[in-house]
Design a protein around this motif. Sequence first.
Motif, PDB file in Angstrom:
ATOM      1  N   LEU A  52       0.820  -1.209   0.000  1.00 31.30           N
ATOM      2  CA  LEU A  52       0.000   0.000   0.000  1.00 31.30           C
ATOM      3  C   LEU A  52       0.853   1.258   0.000  1.00 31.30           C
ATOM      4  CD1 LEU A  52      -2.814  -1.098   2.495  1.00 31.30           C
ATOM      5  CD2 LEU A  52      -3.030  -0.786   0.024  1.00 31.30           C
ATOM      6  N   GLY A  53       1.991   1.198   0.701  1.00 27.09           N
ATOM      7  CA  GLY A  53       2.895   2.347   0.678  1.00 27.09           C
ATOM      8  C   GLY A  53       3.458   2.599  -0.714  1.00 27.09           C
ATOM      9  N   THR A  54       3.820   1.528  -1.395  1.00 27.51           N
ATOM     10  CA  THR A  54       4.328   1.660  -2.765  1.00 27.51           C
ATOM     11  C   THR A  54       3.241   2.217  -3.686  1.00 27.51           C
ATOM     12  OG1 THR A  54       5.828  -0.202  -2.434  1.00 27.51           O
ATOM     13  CG2 THR A  54       5.303   0.397  -4.707  1.00 27.51           C
ATOM     14  N   LEU A  55       2.010   1.737  -3.516  1.00 30.36           N
ATOM     15  CA  LEU A  55       0.900   2.237  -4.335  1.00 30.36           C
ATOM     16  C   LEU A  55       0.684   3.729  -4.090  1.00 30.36           C
ATOM     17  CD1 LEU A  55      -1.475   1.765  -6.278  1.00 30.36           C
ATOM     18  CD2 LEU A  55      -2.862   1.126  -4.274  1.00 30.36           C
ATOM     19  N   ALA A  56       0.775   4.147  -2.830  1.00 25.98           N
ATOM     20  CA  ALA A  56       0.594   5.562  -2.511  1.00 25.98           C
ATOM     21  C   ALA A  56       1.670   6.409  -3.195  1.00 25.98           C
ATOM     22  CB  ALA A  56       0.629   5.774  -1.000  1.00 25.98           C
ATOM     23  N   GLN A  57       2.906   5.929  -3.189  1.00 23.12           N
ATOM     24  CA  GLN A  57       3.995   6.668  -3.851  1.00 23.12           C
ATOM     25  C   GLN A  57       3.764   6.747  -5.363  1.00 23.12           C
ATOM     26  OE1 GLN A  57       7.574   4.633  -2.747  1.00 23.12           O
ATOM     27  NE2 GLN A  57       7.572   5.403  -0.640  1.00 23.12           N
ATOM     28  N   GLN A  58       3.335   5.645  -5.964  1.00 22.59           N
ATOM     29  CA  GLN A  58       3.081   5.629  -7.410  1.00 22.59           C
ATOM     30  C   GLN A  58       1.965   6.602  -7.775  1.00 22.59           C
ATOM     31  OE1 GLN A  58       2.236   1.505  -8.048  1.00 22.59           O
ATOM     32  NE2 GLN A  58       4.392   0.912  -8.266  1.00 22.59           N
ATOM     33  N   GLN A  59       0.899   6.593  -6.974  1.00 23.42           N
ATOM     34  CA  GLN A  59      -0.220   7.486  -7.262  1.00 23.42           C
ATOM     35  C   GLN A  59       0.162   8.942  -7.038  1.00 23.42           C
ATOM     36  OE1 GLN A  59      -3.415   5.916  -4.833  1.00 23.42           O
ATOM     37  NE2 GLN A  59      -4.160   4.625  -6.505  1.00 23.42           N
ATOM     38  N   ALA A  60       0.952   9.210  -5.987  1.00 22.97           N
ATOM     39  CA  ALA A  60       1.393  10.587  -5.739  1.00 22.97           C
ATOM     40  C   ALA A  60       2.253  11.092  -6.893  1.00 22.97           C
ATOM     41  CB  ALA A  60       2.161  10.659  -4.418  1.00 22.97           C
ATOM     42  N   ARG A  61       3.137  10.219  -7.393  1.00 22.96           N
ATOM     43  CA  ARG A  61       3.997  10.607  -8.515  1.00 22.96           C
ATOM     44  C   ARG A  61       3.157  10.839  -9.778  1.00 22.96           C
ATOM     45  NH1 ARG A  61       6.746   6.258  -8.789  1.00 22.96           N
ATOM     46  NH2 ARG A  61       8.001   6.798  -6.956  1.00 22.96           N
ATOM     47  N   ALA A  62       2.182   9.950 -10.022  1.00 23.94           N
ATOM     48  CA  ALA A  62       1.333  10.112 -11.203  1.00 23.94           C
ATOM     49  C   ALA A  62       0.523  11.398 -11.120  1.00 23.94           C
ATOM     50  CB  ALA A  62       0.405   8.902 -11.336  1.00 23.94           C
ATOM     51  N   TRP A  63       0.018  11.698  -9.916  1.00 23.72           N
ATOM     52  CA  TRP A  63      -0.775  12.924  -9.753  1.00 23.72           C
ATOM     53  C   TRP A  63       0.100  14.164  -9.938  1.00 23.72           C
ATOM     54  CZ3 TRP A  63      -0.510  16.973  -6.235  1.00 23.72           C
ATOM     55  CH2 TRP A  63      -1.566  17.881  -6.310  1.00 23.72           C
ATOM     56  N   ALA A  64       1.293  14.144  -9.356  1.00 22.26           N
ATOM     57  CA  ALA A  64       2.191  15.305  -9.480  1.00 22.26           C
ATOM     58  C   ALA A  64       2.567  15.551 -10.938  1.00 22.26           C
ATOM     59  CB  ALA A  64       3.437  15.085  -8.623  1.00 22.26           C
ATOM     60  N   ASP A  65       2.885  14.483 -11.685  1.00 23.97           N
ATOM     61  CA  ASP A  65       3.218  14.637 -13.105  1.00 23.97           C
ATOM     62  C   ASP A  65       2.029  15.213 -13.871  1.00 23.97           C
ATOM     63  OD1 ASP A  65       5.696  13.606 -12.595  1.00 23.97           O
ATOM     64  OD2 ASP A  65       5.244  11.587 -13.324  1.00 23.97           O
ATOM     65  N   TYR A  66       0.854  14.685 -13.569  1.00 31.25           N
ATOM     66  CA  TYR A  66      -0.355  15.148 -14.252  1.00 31.25           C
ATOM     67  C   TYR A  66      -0.620  16.614 -13.925  1.00 31.25           C
ATOM     68  CZ  TYR A  66      -5.311  15.464 -15.512  1.00 31.25           C
ATOM     69  OH  TYR A  66      -6.518  15.849 -16.051  1.00 31.25           O
TER      70      TYR A  66
END
Length: 582
Positions: free
Chosen positions: A54-68
């Motif tokens: 879940l921590g890895t998923l949170a990091q991936q989603q945060a990175r995707a949101w920031a890029d977007y």
Amino acid sequence: MTDTLARSPTERLDDLFHATLARGTRSLSLIAPGLALADWATHLALSPGRCAELGTLAQQQARAWADYALQSAAATLQLPGSETASPPEAPLADRRFAAPDWQRWPFNVMQQAFVLQEAWWAQATGPVWGVEKHHTDLMSFWTRQWLDVGSPANLPWTNPLVLRRAAEQGGQNFLRGLQDWLDDAQRLQSGAPPAGTEAFAAGRNLAMTPGQVVWRNELMELIQYTPQTEQVHAEPLLIVPAWIMKYYILDLAPGSSLIEYLVRQGHTVFAISWKNPGAEQRELGMEDYLQLGIAEALRVINAVVPRQPVHAVGYCLGGTLLALAATAMARDGDARLASLTLFAAQTDFSEPGELSLFIDESQLGMLEAQMKETGYLRAEQMAGAFQMLRSYDLLWSRLVQDYLLGDRTRLNALMAWNADSTRMPARMHSDYLRQLFLRNDLAEGRYEVGGHAVALSSLHLPLYLVGTETDHVAPWRSVYKLHHLCPAEIRFALTSGGHNAGVVNPPGDGHRHYRAATAAPGQPYVAPNDWLAATPAQEGSWWPDWAAWLQARSGPLVKPPRLGAKTAPPLGDAPGLYVMER
């Protein structure tokens, strides 16, 4: 339910405290979600691999949101190098934010932050090692409810559709919304029906099919409908609606009335109209509904149309009640039923759908505490549960439209019927929830009628089942379970729509489809998903398919019977008196 006078002082103290607690929580248990939270949090803490995932998923989603967010800002501000760049693709799509306004900065960034957060919590509250399934479902459900409160679509300063409407109308939408909110709050406080229902009334523009009340007792009225053809099929129909609703959903309005349709197909139709119970009916139980309802109706029909078997039709809880009656009649050798049709009615409650979120000992205890005090369950409590199950469609989108956009929802006939609510007697509702929903006694052969158990395996008469694709009350796969519980011939129809709109489905109403297939006695069981894959969809309403099935089994054409009988003379015009009770 134990008589209050027979209970000890300490038990009565607990009853009083629990009833007070139920009033404060609108009969929702606070213990059940608390237990679910403790179960989920404890077991998640003991699952380091899942936590890391879940921590890895949170990091991936945060990175995707920031890029977007950065790409969206660059494209919006026309920064160097962004002129020819195509708009960035959103990490996740969501139908709630499909409007073009939601694709503009900064609203696109806001809605993606919410959608990604919701997706993370959906993963986090999914199955976790050691957590009971009921607790997993509760965690997922209540998390969605809390997240929806903060959805950018539900807040006026983050919803671009609301802001654009406010700019166009100089804020008049907020003024209209405030007026509508005050009106709705006043109606809710006084118990008045929702705005717009005054345009509809049973006997005026709803429940219009001509007929006569030919029997009345303390629990129901029996309506016989006036024939509209020169000849009718020899074998009559009995319609048993749910007591949770007014019967006229099946006689909604001219052109969308199933009862009108059946009469015009040459059937002699009878329908039960249940009394809207009050505190004086608190001790009426399932056995009373069987005896004073179905048994009395069959007795009267046998007097009006002698020596003819009856085609019985049940909707929702009325279908479950009818299945109980039919199994008891089969057990006792009573052959007065010619066939059985069940609309969105469950007989196996092992997988009852999302309503099971509100069915456990803690939740039933709260409901019973409230019912001990009032003698019945109010319809608003049931409506509140249904609203939460479909919170976006039935709650938040309506609030945004009515109070933020200032567009008062216009009621149609089905919505007006839905607002014409009923109550349920305390004993009956407790019996129903405990014996059927909680213990599944009918499917497992433990349910007793008249002091003796009944079994669905004793049903051998032809059956027609209707399930609806988006039903949150009686999921179609749950309705389908009767296939492996009884050996009868079963024709199953799966129609587009939900629990109500899927049944009120007249021919000619566009954008409808259904699937239907017959399972012969002794045919190997076909699982619901396999049935779905093998049964092609057909355009249109399922009503003609059912009408053809009925006509093939309803006997020759004969002269219509008179309305009523010597022992059951007409008492007044349809829709009768009980349907008018508030």
